[in-house]
Design an enzyme around this catalytic site. Structure first.
Site, PDB file in Angstrom:
ATOM      1  CG  ASP A 196      22.519 -13.623  19.579  1.00  0.00           C
ATOM      2  OD1 ASP A 196      22.783 -13.863  18.729  1.00  0.00           O
ATOM      3  OD2 ASP A 196      21.806 -14.375  19.955  1.00  0.00           O
ATOM      4  CD1 TRP A 220      25.140 -16.188  15.449  1.00  0.00           C
ATOM      5  CD2 TRP A 220      23.616 -14.982  13.765  1.00  0.00           C
ATOM      6  NE1 TRP A 220      23.739 -15.503  15.871  1.00  0.00           N
ATOM      7  CE2 TRP A 220      22.703 -14.495  15.228  1.00  0.00           C
ATOM      8  CE3 TRP A 220      23.892 -13.945  12.866  1.00  0.00           C
ATOM      9  CZ2 TRP A 220      22.329 -13.934  14.998  1.00  0.00           C
ATOM     10  CZ3 TRP A 220      22.827 -12.974  13.096  1.00  0.00           C
ATOM     11  CH2 TRP A 220      21.523 -12.376  14.360  1.00  0.00           C
ATOM     12  N   GLY A 221      29.803 -16.171  12.396  1.00  0.00           N
ATOM     13  CA  GLY A 221      30.346 -15.823  11.702  1.00  0.00           C
ATOM     14  C   GLY A 221      30.755 -14.706  10.869  1.00  0.00           C
ATOM     15  CG  ASP A 249      20.427 -19.911  15.823  1.00  0.00           C
ATOM     16  OD1 ASP A 249      21.630 -19.368  15.932  1.00  0.00           O
ATOM     17  OD2 ASP A 249      19.633 -19.474  16.808  1.00  0.00           O
TER      18      ASP A 249
HETATM   19  C1  GLA Z   1      19.977 -15.778  18.825  1.00  0.00           C
HETATM   20  C2  GLA Z   1      21.518 -17.226  18.761  1.00  0.00           C
HETATM   21  C3  GLA Z   1      21.077 -18.602  19.206  1.00  0.00           C
HETATM   22  C4  GLA Z   1      20.490 -18.274  20.599  1.00  0.00           C
HETATM   23  C5  GLA Z   1      18.770 -16.727  20.262  1.00  0.00           C
HETATM   24  C6  GLA Z   1      17.859 -16.378  21.848  1.00  0.00           C
HETATM   25  O1  GLA Z   1      19.730 -16.867  17.654  1.00  0.00           O
HETATM   26  O2  GLA Z   1      22.324 -17.290  17.487  1.00  0.00           O
HETATM   27  O3  GLA Z   1      21.947 -19.234  19.822  1.00  0.00           O
HETATM   28  O4  GLA Z   1      20.425 -17.449  21.787  1.00  0.00           O
HETATM   29  O5  GLA Z   1      19.296 -15.801  19.412  1.00  0.00           O
HETATM   30  O6  GLA Z   1      17.415 -15.320  20.876  1.00  0.00           O
END
Ligand code: GLA
Length: 378
Positions: A126, A161-162, A183
């Site tokens: 992440d 996230w791009g 998300d």
């Molecule tokens: C980010 C990611 C999610 C998830 C959360 C966990 O927001 O984009 O997919 O893994 O963290 O905290």
């Protein structure tokens, strides 16, 4: 690690968030196998954020939560493997994970070794709490190197996230998939927003490093960590079809322990999964020229399949049923080729031959049709 198809599996975040534990994960492994999901291709069981203690041990190693995983992660991995599945875990480029647990920053090589020792096969990585002094791509390079050298095949799933033009540099880090967007949540508004974003740019759903449109919300029905009202059967069907046609990894996010025929019908549609897993891994293109015939809100995508077949997906994001048209010359089949299409709609099984060079069909509001098409002589 090289993967030739979009990875498929289940991830704990969408439904469970921080409410994870060894028993639930074992039950989910059983449900994946006994429910036929593994046979359908869903092979990775991934534990997302919130699995560790809040502090590393005296040697700097990550420590699984004693309360949630009292027997440690190796025991969980062993069980998951014993059911024929692969085991995935989660960490983050930053000092902390997104939910505030220890991240892998400056511990990359140590953590990769730990994951290898536990029997991890997949790492979602992440993007929270990153050091502003280090470029984002360096952080993925570090973990990419660490995973390649850790002595075990671990699929590297980047979750940036791009941001920072991820598509330009992510493949060179050894990642096999990368998150294109922020998300997902379990409601039409978020699905529509994400769909718009990913449909803007289909060029980066590339082979070997697949554009990840985030975990599926299919079957959540508003329940769980990102449950926000849920979606209808047709909306979930559309979500699944679009993700499949866009070559996204298919990571289930709902609770598979609750058998639900509608959800099973979507997640286990072998014909739609075959579009996603097609060996050609061609990127879909947008049928941009509609000749002014298709109403606003209708999107049409075409994907070349191995053996000369095509997948044509028609997605109606509008509030009304739409009469839709696909002119075959736009997919490379003008009358001069002497060819037309034999089509099968993959949610109903209806088959027909396209006549007069035009596929015409109504598509309901918030619904879609996906055709597997064979090129045949007129
Ligand atoms: C980010 C990611 C999610 C998830 C959360 C966990 O927001 O984009 O997919 O893994 O963290 O905290």
């Amino acid at each position: 690690m090289i993967v030739n198809r979009p990875p498929m599996g289940w991830n704990s975040w969408n439904t469970f968030g921080e409410n994870i534990n060894e028993n639930m994960i074992k039950e989910m492994a059983d449900a994946m196998v006994d429910g036929g999901y593994l046979d359908a291709g869903y092979e990775y069981l991934v534990i997302d954020d919130c699995w560790s203690e809040l502090h590393r041990d005296e040697k700097g190693r990550l420590v699984p939560s004693k309360e949630k995983f009292p027997n440690g992660m190796k025991a969980v991995a062993d069980y998951v493997h014993s059911r024929g599945l692969k085991f995935g875990m989660y960490s983050c480029v930053g000092f902390l994970t997104c939910a505030g647990y220890p991240g892998s920053f400056d511990h990359e090589f140590q953590d990769a070794k730990t994951f290898a020792e536990w029997g991890v096969d997949f790492l979602k990585y992440d993007f929270c709490y990153r050091a502003i002094t280090v470029k984002q791509k360096m952080l993925y390079r570090r973990m990419g190197l660490a995973l390649e050298g850790c002595g075990r095949d671990i699929l590297f799933s980047a979750c940036s996230w791009g941001r920072d033009d991820t598509e330009k540099w992510i493949q060179s880090t050894g990642a096999s998939m990368w998150r294109k967007t922020g998300d997902i949540t379990d409601r039409w508004g978020t699905f529509h927003y994400l769909a718009d974003k990913v449909m803007e740019n289909t060029t980066s759903c590339s082979r070997g490093c697949f554009g990840d449109l985030d975990m599926l919300t299919v079957g959540m029905k508003g329940k769980g960590n990102v449950g926000q009202g849920g979606m209808t059967f047709n909306e979930y069907k559309m979500h699944f079809t679009l993700w499949a046609q866009m070559n996204s990894p298919l990571m289930i996010g709902c609770d598979l322990r609750e058998p639900d025929e509608e959800t099973r019908k979507i997640l286990l549609n072998k014909d739609v999964i075959a579009i996603n897993q097609d060996p050609l891994t061609a990127m879909p293109y947008n049928l941009e020229y509609y000749g002014g015939w298709n109403p606003e809100g209708v999107k049409i995508y075409v994907k070349h399949l191995s053996g000369g077949d095509l997948a044509i997906g028609i997605y109606n994001f509008s509030q009304e049923e739409a009469p839709c048209i696909v002119a075959l010359d736009l997919v490379g089949l003008p009358p001069s080729t002497g060819k037309t299409l034999r089509i099968k709609e993959l949610w109903t099984g209806t088959e027909k031959t396209v006549t007069n060079g035009v596929l015409r069909t109504p598509v309901g509001a918030h619904d879609c049709k996906i055709y597997r098409c064979k090129v045949i002589d007129i």
